[in-house]
Write a protein that holds these residues in place. Sequence first.
Motif, PDB file in Angstrom:
ATOM      1  N   UNK A  45       0.821  -1.212   0.000  1.00  0.00           N
ATOM      2  CA  UNK A  45       0.000   0.000   0.000  1.00  0.00           C
ATOM      3  C   UNK A  45       0.856   1.264   0.000  1.00  0.00           C
ATOM      4  N   UNK A  46       1.953   1.214   0.772  1.00  0.00           N
ATOM      5  CA  UNK A  46       2.858   2.359   0.811  1.00  0.00           C
ATOM      6  C   UNK A  46       3.464   2.609  -0.571  1.00  0.00           C
ATOM      7  N   UNK A  47       3.837   1.518  -1.244  1.00  0.00           N
ATOM      8  CA  UNK A  47       4.407   1.634  -2.588  1.00  0.00           C
ATOM      9  C   UNK A  47       3.382   2.214  -3.563  1.00  0.00           C
ATOM     10  N   UNK A  48       2.137   1.707  -3.502  1.00  0.00           N
ATOM     11  CA  UNK A  48       1.086   2.215  -4.380  1.00  0.00           C
ATOM     12  C   UNK A  48       0.809   3.688  -4.091  1.00  0.00           C
ATOM     13  N   UNK A  49       0.824   4.020  -2.810  1.00  0.00           N
ATOM     14  CA  UNK A  49       0.565   5.415  -2.412  1.00  0.00           C
ATOM     15  C   UNK A  49       1.639   6.333  -2.985  1.00  0.00           C
ATOM     16  N   UNK A  50       2.886   5.896  -2.903  1.00  0.00           N
ATOM     17  CA  UNK A  50       3.996   6.700  -3.413  1.00  0.00           C
ATOM     18  C   UNK A  50       3.888   6.869  -4.928  1.00  0.00           C
ATOM     19  N   UNK A  51       3.561   5.784  -5.627  1.00  0.00           N
ATOM     20  CA  UNK A  51       3.434   5.854  -7.086  1.00  0.00           C
ATOM     21  C   UNK A  51       2.277   6.768  -7.492  1.00  0.00           C
ATOM     22  N   UNK A  52       1.193   6.705  -6.722  1.00  0.00           N
ATOM     23  CA  UNK A  52       0.031   7.546  -7.021  1.00  0.00           C
ATOM     24  C   UNK A  52       0.375   9.023  -6.847  1.00  0.00           C
ATOM     25  N   UNK A  53       1.136   9.337  -5.799  1.00  0.00           N
ATOM     26  CA  UNK A  53       1.541  10.731  -5.569  1.00  0.00           C
ATOM     27  C   UNK A  53       2.393  11.243  -6.732  1.00  0.00           C
ATOM     28  N   UNK A  54       3.285  10.385  -7.238  1.00  0.00           N
ATOM     29  CA  UNK A  54       4.134  10.788  -8.353  1.00  0.00           C
ATOM     30  C   UNK A  54       3.288  11.052  -9.605  1.00  0.00           C
ATOM     31  N   UNK A  55       2.330  10.147  -9.860  1.00  0.00           N
ATOM     32  CA  UNK A  55       1.462  10.314 -11.029  1.00  0.00           C
ATOM     33  C   UNK A  55       0.612  11.571 -10.891  1.00  0.00           C
ATOM     34  N   UNK A  56       0.154  11.815  -9.673  1.00  0.00           N
ATOM     35  CA  UNK A  56      -0.660  13.006  -9.422  1.00  0.00           C
ATOM     36  C   UNK A  56       0.144  14.274  -9.701  1.00  0.00           C
ATOM     37  N   UNK A  57       1.397  14.278  -9.223  1.00  0.00           N
ATOM     38  CA  UNK A  57       2.251  15.440  -9.440  1.00  0.00           C
ATOM     39  C   UNK A  57       2.490  15.674 -10.924  1.00  0.00           C
ATOM     40  N   UNK A  58       2.744  14.592 -11.652  1.00  0.00           N
ATOM     41  CA  UNK A  58       2.985  14.706 -13.097  1.00  0.00           C
ATOM     42  C   UNK A  58       1.757  15.246 -13.813  1.00  0.00           C
ATOM     43  N   UNK A  59       0.585  14.741 -13.430  1.00  0.00           N
ATOM     44  CA  UNK A  59      -0.649  15.193 -14.072  1.00  0.00           C
ATOM     45  C   UNK A  59      -0.951  16.656 -13.739  1.00  0.00           C
ATOM     46  N   UNK A  60      -0.682  17.050 -12.489  1.00  0.00           N
ATOM     47  CA  UNK A  60      -0.907  18.436 -12.116  1.00  0.00           C
ATOM     48  C   UNK A  60      -0.035  19.378 -12.947  1.00  0.00           C
ATOM     49  N   UNK A  61       1.219  18.970 -13.168  1.00  0.00           N
ATOM     50  CA  UNK A  61       2.118  19.780 -13.985  1.00  0.00           C
ATOM     51  C   UNK A  61       1.601  19.869 -15.423  1.00  0.00           C
ATOM     52  N   UNK A  62       1.089  18.734 -15.914  1.00  0.00           N
ATOM     53  CA  UNK A  62       0.558  18.725 -17.283  1.00  0.00           C
ATOM     54  C   UNK A  62      -0.682  19.601 -17.395  1.00  0.00           C
ATOM     55  N   UNK A  63      -1.522  19.568 -16.367  1.00  0.00           N
ATOM     56  CA  UNK A  63      -2.733  20.395 -16.371  1.00  0.00           C
ATOM     57  C   UNK A  63      -2.368  21.866 -16.350  1.00  0.00           C
ATOM     58  N   UNK A  64      -1.406  22.248 -15.503  1.00  0.00           N
ATOM     59  CA  UNK A  64      -0.979  23.643 -15.420  1.00  0.00           C
ATOM     60  C   UNK A  64      -0.411  24.119 -16.755  1.00  0.00           C
ATOM     61  N   UNK A  65       0.324  23.229 -17.386  1.00  0.00           N
ATOM     62  CA  UNK A  65       0.903  23.574 -18.689  1.00  0.00           C
ATOM     63  C   UNK A  65      -0.191  23.746 -19.729  1.00  0.00           C
ATOM     64  N   UNK A  66      -1.206  22.876 -19.630  1.00  0.00           N
ATOM     65  CA  UNK A  66      -2.308  22.946 -20.605  1.00  0.00           C
ATOM     66  C   UNK A  66      -3.138  24.211 -20.423  1.00  0.00           C
ATOM     67  N   UNK A  67      -3.176  24.729 -19.197  1.00  0.00           N
ATOM     68  CA  UNK A  67      -3.972  25.937 -18.918  1.00  0.00           C
ATOM     69  C   UNK A  67      -3.367  27.185 -19.563  1.00  0.00           C
ATOM     70  N   UNK A  68      -2.065  27.188 -19.687  1.00  0.00           N
ATOM     71  CA  UNK A  68      -1.356  28.404 -20.109  1.00  0.00           C
ATOM     72  C   UNK A  68      -1.751  28.824 -21.533  1.00  0.00           C
TER      73      UNK A  68
END
Length: 205
Positions: free
Chosen positions: A89-112
Amino acid sequence: MSKKRGLSLEEKRSRMMEIFFEAKDVFQLKDIEKIAPKSKGITPMSVKDVLHSLVDDNMVDSERVGTSSYYWAFPSKAMHARKYRLEELTKQHSETKKRKSTLQQAVEKAKAGRQDTTERTTLLKELQALREEQGQLQTELERHKECDPEVIEEMKKSNISAKEAVSRWTDNVFSIKSWAKRKFAFDENRINKAFGIPEDFDYMD
């Protein structure tokens, strides 16, 4: 007056595991069918199904000796199972946080400097799904807090009692083999084969 709510499947499973952990012994189905309803409030009709569900999930061990089946579950195994689940679960949680961060960056870039696009909408939906998944994983992590060092140390102490129980049953097996040799003049290999006893069967170190 409202009817008393019956136990859920998970409550029944949890209470049945208490039977094994408290007794630190090996049981037959008929033993569990006597103990579970009286001491844990598990309905007699559901005892067998609950026990088999625990065996299927590898939480309770089962071994057939001759015509009888025996069941046991020692705290040490439960501790390792929970520890492994917590690590997963800890491993999945860590991977999910990384994916979330990547997607947030992509969303911010798409907004510009651009209007909403199909890609941005898709990314936002995936981000929301990941947030929900992260929340579920966080809940799972909270449920496994019992795997902290103090609990693990307590379980290590209980291993002593579990090992003593295993030694008692090992004594019983050797006694039965000795009796069979004297009574029926069976050789050891024949006895081992008849009862499914491994050739390297011996006391735990």
